[in-house]
Write an enzyme that holds these catalytic residues in place. Structure first.
Site, short mmCIF file in Angstrom:
data_model
loop_
_atom_site.label_atom_id
_atom_site.label_comp_id
_atom_site.label_asym_id
_atom_site.label_seq_id
_atom_site.Cartn_x
_atom_site.Cartn_y
_atom_site.Cartn_z
N GLU A 72 -2.55 -1.69 -3.20
CA GLU A 72 -3.64 -0.90 -2.63
C GLU A 72 -3.29 0.58 -2.68
O GLU A 72 -2.12 0.95 -2.59
CB GLU A 72 -3.86 -1.28 -1.16
N HIS A 113 -8.09 -5.42 7.37
CA HIS A 113 -7.89 -4.37 8.37
C HIS A 113 -8.22 -4.87 9.77
O HIS A 113 -9.37 -5.05 10.12
CB HIS A 113 -8.69 -3.11 8.08
N HIS A 161 0.86 -1.18 0.00
CA HIS A 161 0.00 0.00 0.00
C HIS A 161 0.90 1.23 0.00
O HIS A 161 1.16 1.83 1.04
CB HIS A 161 -0.91 -0.02 1.23
#
Length: 237
Positions: free
Chosen positions: A70, A190, A43
């Site tokens: 991401e 998450h 990410h």
């Protein structure tokens, strides 16, 4: 079996703290795959405080499982994804300077923008997933953008489960059933951890993939990376 994609941002954070190449991000990515994980997630953020854009380029020939990038689809991010052509791109509505992701997309308000971005990725053969909260309206909005999958934002579930509230899974189960009806693939991520992943997996019909970074790397400090990855794989069977 639900696939495990390991987010290696925290490895980059540790490397960057000393300015050298220890730990070696590319070697860790190789090892994670060798230990059995079915994907590598990164990410990159605009300030490159952990994963750098060059890391994405360097990882491309290293990742032989599934490469998932991401991020917020700003121009630089879109250009990076089109250059690297990962198997999957996950769109996350991060604010600049955010410590971590804190909410899913408003797929109704941002429908036109997301549709345009997703169409560009599809033209380049890249599967797309949208980060969303477990809300029916947001999932229905995601379907209209043309995305292949959604990624359920699981922080609320993880927090409530840690307090002993197993009913926190209910909106996620309902969301999964809706995705199945709409023909959307389901990813999740998450704050999922060894403590809560098995219950989550058991209650999400059609869960294709989980992306786990912070918890997995933290657990590996005590239990070892190889061991932790295989513990996750066993819980995801």
């Amino acid at each position: 079996m639900t696939k495990l994609s390991v987010n290696i941002n925290k490895i980059a954070t540790l490397r960057n703290a000393r300015g050298g190449n220890v730990p070696d991000l590319l070697q860790v990515a190789k090892d994670i795959q060798r230990f059995g994980a079915q994907g590598i997630t990164i990410h990159p953020r605009p300030d490159e405080r952990h994963i750098r854009y060059q890391d994405a380029r360097d990882l491309k020939p290293i990742v032989y499982t599934e490469f998932n990038i991401e991020g917020n689809p700003q121009h630089n991010f879109i250009d990076l994804v089109l250059e690297c052509k990962p198997e999957q791109v996950t769109l996350v509505p991060d604010a600049i300077g955010a410590i971590t992701s804190s909410a899913g997309w408003d797929t109704v308000k941002n429908q036109s923008y997301l549709t345009e971005v997703i169409a560009e990725f599809k033209r380049n053969g890249i599967r797309t997933s949208i980060f969303v909260d477990p809300i029916a309206e947001m999932i229905e909005g995601a379907k209209k953008t043309g995305t292949d999958r959604i990624e359920l934002y699981t922080e609320v579930y993880a927090h409530q489960y840690g307090l002993g509230n197993q009913k926190a899974i209910e909106p996620y189960t309902a969301s999964a059933l809706l995705c199945n009806e709409l023909g959307l693939g389901i990813n999740a991520g998450h704050d999922l951890s060894l403590d809560n992943i098995k219950f989550f997996k058991e209650n999400i019909p059609g869960l294709l993939e989980v992306s786990i970074g912070h918890a997995l790397i933290s657990e590996a400090l005590y239990l070892g990376l190889d061991n932790v990855i295989n513990m996750y794989l066993n819980k995801l069977k």
